[in-house]
Design a protein around this motif. Structure first.
Motif, mmCIF file in Angstrom:
data_model
loop_
_atom_site.group_PDB
_atom_site.id
_atom_site.type_symbol
_atom_site.label_atom_id
_atom_site.label_comp_id
_atom_site.label_asym_id
_atom_site.label_seq_id
_atom_site.Cartn_x
_atom_site.Cartn_y
_atom_site.Cartn_z
ATOM 1 N N VAL A 79 0.850 -1.192 0.000
ATOM 2 C CA VAL A 79 0.000 0.000 0.000
ATOM 3 C C VAL A 79 0.884 1.240 0.000
ATOM 4 O O VAL A 79 1.850 1.320 0.754
ATOM 5 N N ARG A 80 0.549 2.213 -0.835
ATOM 6 C CA ARG A 80 1.343 3.441 -0.947
ATOM 7 C C ARG A 80 0.473 4.686 -0.752
ATOM 8 O O ARG A 80 -0.710 4.683 -1.089
ATOM 9 N N GLY A 81 1.064 5.734 -0.229
ATOM 10 C CA GLY A 81 0.494 7.074 -0.178
ATOM 11 C C GLY A 81 -0.926 7.181 0.350
ATOM 12 O O GLY A 81 -1.265 6.644 1.397
ATOM 13 N N PHE A 82 -1.765 7.898 -0.405
ATOM 14 C CA PHE A 82 -3.133 8.173 0.022
ATOM 15 C C PHE A 82 -3.946 6.896 0.202
ATOM 16 O O PHE A 82 -4.865 6.848 1.029
ATOM 17 N N THR A 83 -3.599 5.846 -0.530
ATOM 18 C CA THR A 83 -4.328 4.583 -0.383
ATOM 19 C C THR A 83 -4.300 4.131 1.075
ATOM 20 O O THR A 83 -5.323 3.727 1.636
ATOM 21 N N ARG A 84 -3.151 4.213 1.699
ATOM 22 C CA ARG A 84 -3.060 3.808 3.110
ATOM 23 C C ARG A 84 -3.935 4.699 3.986
ATOM 24 O O ARG A 84 -4.630 4.215 4.874
ATOM 25 N N ALA B 266 -10.432 8.720 -5.464
ATOM 26 C CA ALA B 266 -9.210 8.061 -4.997
ATOM 27 C C ALA B 266 -9.527 7.060 -3.888
ATOM 28 O O ALA B 266 -8.888 6.006 -3.796
ATOM 29 N N VAL B 267 -10.530 7.359 -3.072
ATOM 30 C CA VAL B 267 -10.960 6.404 -2.047
ATOM 31 C C VAL B 267 -11.516 5.161 -2.720
ATOM 32 O O VAL B 267 -11.227 4.031 -2.311
ATOM 33 N N GLY B 268 -12.307 5.348 -3.786
ATOM 34 C CA GLY B 268 -12.824 4.203 -4.532
ATOM 35 C C GLY B 268 -11.708 3.329 -5.063
ATOM 36 O O GLY B 268 -11.761 2.091 -4.966
ATOM 37 N N THR B 269 -10.676 3.941 -5.589
ATOM 38 C CA THR B 269 -9.518 3.199 -6.098
ATOM 39 C C THR B 269 -8.805 2.484 -4.956
ATOM 40 O O THR B 269 -8.408 1.323 -5.093
ATOM 41 N N ALA B 270 -8.650 3.168 -3.826
ATOM 42 C CA ALA B 270 -7.995 2.559 -2.666
ATOM 43 C C ALA B 270 -8.772 1.336 -2.188
ATOM 44 O O ALA B 270 -8.185 0.286 -1.918
ATOM 45 N N CYS B 271 -10.077 1.468 -2.105
ATOM 46 C CA CYS B 271 -10.904 0.341 -1.646
ATOM 47 C C CYS B 271 -10.805 -0.826 -2.620
ATOM 48 O O CYS B 271 -10.705 -1.986 -2.201
#
Length: 177
Positions: A84-89, A121-126
């Motif tokens: 996990v990188r950056g904003f995803t975390r 970006a939250v959607g992508t992270a999830c």
């Protein structure tokens, strides 16, 4: 050198591949497309083929059993965040704040993660979470309340949300009895 292991867990939503680095979970993958494909994917991402060994996953398997029985609300497992990188975390950590049996929108999670305009970006992270179920990205929904795709398997997300809703309502009934 770190020890990389994996084991299969049989769940009500299908086979789940649990992969650990030492004693920390690096990936929980609902293997809708098969465990062999999930094993190949994690081996590629980590650059090593995990040893088949159920022992690091024994405690998590017990916790998953409790979760699917409606008796567990959160998980106690060390997480290895290397995938996990950056904003995803930030987004995944924010989703951990959503209470059991409740949901939050992608926009609400973006605000919780410190970037209120980053709903996409939250959607992508999830969608890319390596910690399905354990980090409850299934509790993140669209602004209109619809559940979304959940990695192309909305039936899994619907099952998890229904399970939690039913268990949470059951707790309320027991508390009043």
């Amino acid at each position: 050198m770190n020890r990389v292991t994996s084991t299969e867990y049989v769940s009500p939503v299908g086979p789940v591949l649990l992969t650990f680095i030492d004693d920390a979970l690096v990936r929980l993958h609902v293997a809708s497309d098969g465990v062999d494909l999930a094993r190949a994917e994690i081996a590629h991402r980590l650059g090593v083929v995990p040893d088949p060994d159920p022992s690091p996953g024994d405690d998590l398997a017990r916790q998953l059993d409790e979760y699917f029985d409606g008796a567990r609300r959160s998980f106690e497992v060390s997480l290895d965040w290397r995938l996990v990188r950056g904003f995803t975390r930030n987004a995944l950590e924010a989703s951990q704040q959503i209470p059991y049996g409740e949901v939050a929108s992608y926009g609400e999670v973006a605000a919780m993660a410190g970037a209120p305009r980053a709903a996409r970006a939250v959607g992508t992270a999830c969608a890319s979470s390596p910690f399905s179920i354990v980090v409850p990205v299934h509790r993140v929904v669209r602004a209109d309340g619809s559940i979304g795709e959940y990695g192309g398997h909305p039936e899994v997300k619907e099952f998890l949300l229904s399970l939690e809703d039913e268990a949470a309502r059951g707790d309320g009934l027991r508390a009043r009895a």
